[in-house]
Write a protein that holds these residues in place. Structure first.
Motif, PDB file in Angstrom:
ATOM      1  N   ILE A  25      -2.589  29.041 -23.604  1.00  0.00           N
ATOM      2  CA  ILE A  25      -3.638  28.046 -23.769  1.00  0.00           C
ATOM      3  C   ILE A  25      -3.903  27.993 -25.445  1.00  0.00           C
ATOM      4  N   LEU A  26      -4.197  26.757 -25.988  1.00  0.00           N
ATOM      5  CA  LEU A  26      -4.284  26.648 -27.419  1.00  0.00           C
ATOM      6  C   LEU A  26      -5.805  26.351 -27.388  1.00  0.00           C
ATOM      7  N   LEU A  27      -6.541  27.441 -28.160  1.00  0.00           N
ATOM      8  CA  LEU A  27      -7.959  27.224 -28.586  1.00  0.00           C
ATOM      9  C   LEU A  27      -8.023  26.836 -30.102  1.00  0.00           C
ATOM     10  N   VAL A  28      -8.696  25.695 -30.435  1.00  0.00           N
ATOM     11  CA  VAL A  28      -9.049  25.456 -31.788  1.00  0.00           C
ATOM     12  C   VAL A  28     -10.568  25.384 -31.929  1.00  0.00           C
ATOM     13  N   ILE A  29     -10.775  26.294 -32.776  1.00  0.00           N
ATOM     14  CA  ILE A  29     -12.506  26.246 -33.060  1.00  0.00           C
ATOM     15  C   ILE A  29     -12.530  25.723 -34.515  1.00  0.00           C
ATOM     16  N   VAL A  30     -13.784  24.851 -34.567  1.00  0.00           N
ATOM     17  CA  VAL A  30     -13.983  24.062 -35.833  1.00  0.00           C
ATOM     18  C   VAL A  30     -15.096  24.663 -36.401  1.00  0.00           C
ATOM     19  N   ARG A  31     -15.165  24.655 -37.876  1.00  0.00           N
ATOM     20  CA  ARG A  31     -16.468  25.273 -38.587  1.00  0.00           C
ATOM     21  C   ARG A  31     -16.510  24.323 -39.646  1.00  0.00           C
ATOM     22  N   TYR A  32     -17.801  23.834 -39.569  1.00  0.00           N
ATOM     23  CA  TYR A  32     -18.215  22.549 -40.750  1.00  0.00           C
ATOM     24  C   TYR A  32     -19.915  23.021 -40.664  1.00  0.00           C
ATOM     25  N   LYS A  33     -20.208  21.998 -41.822  1.00  0.00           N
ATOM     26  CA  LYS A  33     -21.619  22.117 -42.282  1.00  0.00           C
ATOM     27  C   LYS A  33     -22.351  20.850 -41.713  1.00  0.00           C
ATOM     28  N   HIS A  34     -23.162  21.091 -41.139  1.00  0.00           N
ATOM     29  CA  HIS A  34     -23.880  19.864 -40.706  1.00  0.00           C
ATOM     30  C   HIS A  34     -25.609  20.101 -41.185  1.00  0.00           C
ATOM     31  N   ARG A  35     -25.964  19.217 -41.958  1.00  0.00           N
ATOM     32  CA  ARG A  35     -27.059  19.138 -42.734  1.00  0.00           C
ATOM     33  C   ARG A  35     -27.036  20.351 -43.682  1.00  0.00           C
ATOM     34  N   THR A  36     -27.978  21.505 -43.458  1.00  0.00           N
ATOM     35  CA  THR A  36     -27.715  22.587 -44.482  1.00  0.00           C
ATOM     36  C   THR A  36     -27.234  24.039 -43.517  1.00  0.00           C
ATOM     37  N   ASP A  37     -26.958  23.629 -42.423  1.00  0.00           N
ATOM     38  CA  ASP A  37     -26.520  24.782 -41.592  1.00  0.00           C
ATOM     39  C   ASP A  37     -25.012  24.663 -41.212  1.00  0.00           C
ATOM     40  N   ASP A  41     -17.715  24.943 -33.293  1.00  0.00           N
ATOM     41  CA  ASP A  41     -17.604  24.441 -32.004  1.00  0.00           C
ATOM     42  C   ASP A  41     -16.140  24.731 -31.642  1.00  0.00           C
ATOM     43  N   MET A  42     -15.840  24.665 -30.059  1.00  0.00           N
ATOM     44  CA  MET A  42     -14.828  24.663 -29.582  1.00  0.00           C
ATOM     45  C   MET A  42     -14.390  22.928 -29.804  1.00  0.00           C
ATOM     46  N   LEU A  43     -13.217  22.828 -30.239  1.00  0.00           N
ATOM     47  CA  LEU A  43     -12.677  21.433 -30.711  1.00  0.00           C
ATOM     48  C   LEU A  43     -11.626  21.256 -29.520  1.00  0.00           C
ATOM     49  N   ILE A  44     -10.545  22.077 -29.277  1.00  0.00           N
ATOM     50  CA  ILE A  44      -9.706  21.911 -28.317  1.00  0.00           C
ATOM     51  C   ILE A  44      -9.537  22.921 -27.638  1.00  0.00           C
ATOM     52  N   CYS A  45      -9.246  22.785 -26.120  1.00  0.00           N
ATOM     53  CA  CYS A  45      -8.768  23.806 -25.145  1.00  0.00           C
ATOM     54  C   CYS A  45      -7.590  23.221 -24.656  1.00  0.00           C
ATOM     55  N   LYS A  46      -6.542  23.679 -24.502  1.00  0.00           N
ATOM     56  CA  LYS A  46      -5.274  22.963 -24.045  1.00  0.00           C
ATOM     57  C   LYS A  46      -4.186  23.689 -23.496  1.00  0.00           C
ATOM     58  N   SER A  47      -3.785  23.562 -22.358  1.00  0.00           N
ATOM     59  CA  SER A  47      -2.882  24.324 -21.745  1.00  0.00           C
ATOM     60  C   SER A  47      -1.454  23.992 -22.700  1.00  0.00           C
ATOM     61  N   ASN A  59       1.282  18.816 -33.221  1.00  0.00           N
ATOM     62  CA  ASN A  59       0.883  17.751 -32.431  1.00  0.00           C
ATOM     63  C   ASN A  59      -0.262  17.551 -31.581  1.00  0.00           C
ATOM     64  N   ILE A  60      -0.648  18.605 -31.159  1.00  0.00           N
ATOM     65  CA  ILE A  60      -1.944  18.770 -30.353  1.00  0.00           C
ATOM     66  C   ILE A  60      -2.924  18.363 -31.257  1.00  0.00           C
ATOM     67  N   VAL A  61      -3.093  19.059 -32.232  1.00  0.00           N
ATOM     68  CA  VAL A  61      -4.103  19.001 -33.338  1.00  0.00           C
ATOM     69  C   VAL A  61      -3.904  17.582 -34.011  1.00  0.00           C
ATOM     70  N   ASN A  62      -3.019  17.092 -34.406  1.00  0.00           N
ATOM     71  CA  ASN A  62      -2.873  15.735 -34.901  1.00  0.00           C
ATOM     72  C   ASN A  62      -3.243  14.557 -33.873  1.00  0.00           C
ATOM     73  N   SER A  63      -3.117  14.931 -32.635  1.00  0.00           N
ATOM     74  CA  SER A  63      -3.338  14.017 -31.679  1.00  0.00           C
ATOM     75  C   SER A  63      -4.951  13.720 -31.415  1.00  0.00           C
ATOM     76  N   TYR A  64      -5.623  14.807 -31.608  1.00  0.00           N
ATOM     77  CA  TYR A  64      -6.948  14.984 -31.394  1.00  0.00           C
ATOM     78  C   TYR A  64      -7.509  14.150 -32.668  1.00  0.00           C
ATOM     79  N   PHE A  65      -7.141  14.630 -33.979  1.00  0.00           N
ATOM     80  CA  PHE A  65      -7.771  14.144 -34.877  1.00  0.00           C
ATOM     81  C   PHE A  65      -7.307  12.318 -34.963  1.00  0.00           C
ATOM     82  N   LYS A  66      -6.387  12.067 -34.618  1.00  0.00           N
ATOM     83  CA  LYS A  66      -6.112  10.784 -34.485  1.00  0.00           C
ATOM     84  C   LYS A  66      -7.143   9.951 -33.334  1.00  0.00           C
ATOM     85  N   LYS A  67      -7.037  10.462 -32.150  1.00  0.00           N
ATOM     86  CA  LYS A  67      -7.765   9.925 -31.336  1.00  0.00           C
ATOM     87  C   LYS A  67      -9.183   9.857 -31.621  1.00  0.00           C
TER      88      LYS A  67
END
Length: 100
Positions: A25-37, A41-47, A59-67
């Protein structure tokens, strides 16, 4: 929320793990700034197919970004668990992301 906040840049963490049936399983966690915090979040969880490669991860990451209409240019950092296999795959992923 991430899609709206991603305009300020973000970092992703990729991790390859396996479930109780030993399927990858590929797990992709994203970290970002929202307002001041800082947000995480879990971005992708894919077999994954039996044979996983850097190209498959990309390919999995690019497909998600494109979608979701997310610019890969805003991805400022890519992290991994630093396992030998993951680092070998990530070298290919990071190199391809930088080229784009």
């Amino acid at each position: 929320m991430f899609e709206r906040a991603s305009e300020h840049g973000f970092a992703i963490q990729l991790d390859e793990t396996s479930d109780i049936a030993e399927l990858s399983i590929l797990l992709v966690i994203v970290r970002y700034k929202h307002r001041t915090d800082a947000q995480e979040d879990m971005l992708i969880c894919k077999s994954l197919p039996t044979r996983t490669t850097a190209e498959e991860f990309l390919n999995i990451v690019n497909s998600y970004f494109k979608k979701h209409d997310i610019s890969g240019d805003l991805c400022h950092q890519v992290y991994t668990d630093r396992g030998k296999t993951m680092l070998e795959k990530m070298n290919g992923v990071v190199t391809c992301m930088k080229q784009k």
